[in-house]
Design an enzyme around this catalytic site. Sequence first.
Site, PDB file in Angstrom:
ATOM      1  N   ASN A  10       1.561  -1.666   0.271  1.00 17.22           N
ATOM      2  CA  ASN A  10       0.054   0.385   0.073  1.00 17.22           C
ATOM      3  C   ASN A  10       0.796   1.403  -0.380  1.00 17.22           C
ATOM      4  OD1 ASN A  10      -2.060   2.479   1.072  1.00 17.22           O
ATOM      5  ND2 ASN A  10      -2.075   1.533   3.068  1.00 17.22           N
ATOM      6  N   LYS A  12       0.559   4.292  -0.211  1.00 16.39           N
ATOM      7  CA  LYS A  12      -0.050   5.232   0.390  1.00 16.39           C
ATOM      8  C   LYS A  12      -0.187   6.567  -0.842  1.00 16.39           C
ATOM      9  CE  LYS A  12      -0.263   3.000   4.307  1.00 16.39           C
ATOM     10  NZ  LYS A  12      -0.270   3.009   6.503  1.00 16.39           N
ATOM     11  N   HIS A  98      -9.635   1.827   4.427  1.00 17.12           N
ATOM     12  CA  HIS A  98      -8.178   1.708   4.983  1.00 17.12           C
ATOM     13  C   HIS A  98      -8.923   2.848   6.602  1.00 17.12           C
ATOM     14  CE1 HIS A  98      -3.835   2.990   6.303  1.00 17.12           C
ATOM     15  NE2 HIS A  98      -3.833   1.644   5.513  1.00 17.12           N
ATOM     16  N   GLU A 100      -6.935   5.237   7.953  1.00 18.04           N
ATOM     17  CA  GLU A 100      -6.976   6.185   6.993  1.00 18.04           C
ATOM     18  C   GLU A 100      -7.980   7.191   6.327  1.00 18.04           C
ATOM     19  OE1 GLU A 100      -3.115   5.363   5.420  1.00 18.04           O
ATOM     20  OE2 GLU A 100      -1.838   5.215   7.293  1.00 18.04           O
ATOM     21  N   GLU A 168      -5.605  -4.207  10.406  1.00 17.56           N
ATOM     22  CA  GLU A 168      -4.258  -3.159  10.825  1.00 17.56           C
ATOM     23  C   GLU A 168      -4.948  -2.967  11.968  1.00 17.56           C
ATOM     24  OE1 GLU A 168      -1.980  -2.725   6.142  1.00 17.56           O
ATOM     25  OE2 GLU A 168      -3.787  -1.111   7.319  1.00 17.56           O
ATOM     26  N   GLY A 174       2.778   2.766  11.145  1.00 15.14           N
ATOM     27  CA  GLY A 174       3.384   3.302  11.211  1.00 15.14           C
ATOM     28  C   GLY A 174       4.030   3.546  12.499  1.00 15.14           C
ATOM     29  N   SER A 214       3.611  -1.744  10.339  1.00 17.21           N
ATOM     30  CA  SER A 214       4.729  -1.967  10.340  1.00 17.21           C
ATOM     31  C   SER A 214       5.181  -3.445  10.129  1.00 17.21           C
ATOM     32  CB  SER A 214       5.211  -1.295  12.467  1.00 17.21           C
ATOM     33  OG  SER A 214       4.601  -0.458  12.121  1.00 17.21           O
ATOM     34  N   GLY A 235       2.569  -1.071   3.899  1.00 11.12           N
ATOM     35  CA  GLY A 235       3.128   0.390   3.764  1.00 11.12           C
ATOM     36  C   GLY A 235       4.296   0.825   3.692  1.00 11.12           C
TER      37      GLY A 235
HETATM   38  P1  PGA Z   1       2.262   0.703   7.518  1.00 13.87           P
HETATM   39  O1  PGA Z   1       1.382   0.914   7.501  1.00 13.87           O
HETATM   40  O2  PGA Z   1       3.377  -0.910   7.219  1.00 13.87           O
HETATM   41  O3  PGA Z   1       3.053   1.937   7.222  1.00 13.87           O
HETATM   42  O4  PGA Z   1       2.436   0.414   9.303  1.00 13.87           O
HETATM   43  C1  PGA Z   1       0.391  -0.581   7.180  1.00 13.87           C
HETATM   44  C2  PGA Z   1      -1.000   0.086   6.013  1.00 13.87           C
HETATM   45  O5  PGA Z   1      -1.325   0.920   6.670  1.00 13.87           O
HETATM   46  O6  PGA Z   1      -1.330  -0.450   5.243  1.00 13.87           O
END
Ligand code: PGA
Length: 255
Positions: A10, A12, A98, A100, A168, A174, A214, A235
Amino acid sequence: MARKKLIAGNWKMNGLMADGIDLAKGIAAEVKAMGKPACEFLVCPPFTLLAPVKKALRGAKVALGAQDAHFAEKGAHTGDISPLMLKDLGCTYVILGHSERRADHHESNELVNKKAAACHAAGLKTVICIGETLEQREAGKAVEVCREQILGSVPDAATAADTVIAYEPVWAIGTGKVPTAADVEEVHAACRKVLAKKLGKGNANKMRILYGGSVKPGNAKELLSLPDVDGALIGGASLKVADFIGIAKNAGCAE
Ligand code: PGA
């Protein structure tokens, strides 16, 4: 139960034209070098990079996905992109719901459900995201929150062929923080039970449930070898060829 692992990136809101093409070419070359990988690969760049990334992936077994879609086929929705437009660009997957988007755009379970149904009708597979906040985790409500999100966000007609779930935890995205393996397995196993009730055992046993938050090469082996973890939604680490491919290799995809 043989569920082929899905290793999904992803991206983003990251990548200008040159970086995106480089990243896609790098991933394509590594996946080609694996010959017949044991996993399925997916990259989900921003809308602006879908067409050039599709071209850069040519000949590699890496699917293309978008990060969101509108539920309507076309019409007066300024700034939105329809499932058919994504299909037209060569996408086979769409990430929906997601955290976000749930936070930044106030997306509800109902809206995610409507989008998912529209994507399925257009012939796209969906990766429907769920996961608890830190507050909810600390209140012991992780499983309950995920249950509600599955019941609300996943269409009643969803099948293992058109739907992937991504668990998630919001607090793990993140941050470099990851739940314990036991906590991840607990939620995944609980999600599969909810899916069995909602969609039937056959679908639940075949449906992939990804872990996201992460994921790095260093924790991929432990997380992706859990019985109910069928891949990862990645991500930050999906923006570097070595990390993305390192995760896949540590998860046994190249064997
Ligand atoms: P991350 O994000 O691997 O940077 O933690 C995962 C995601 O939000 O899909």
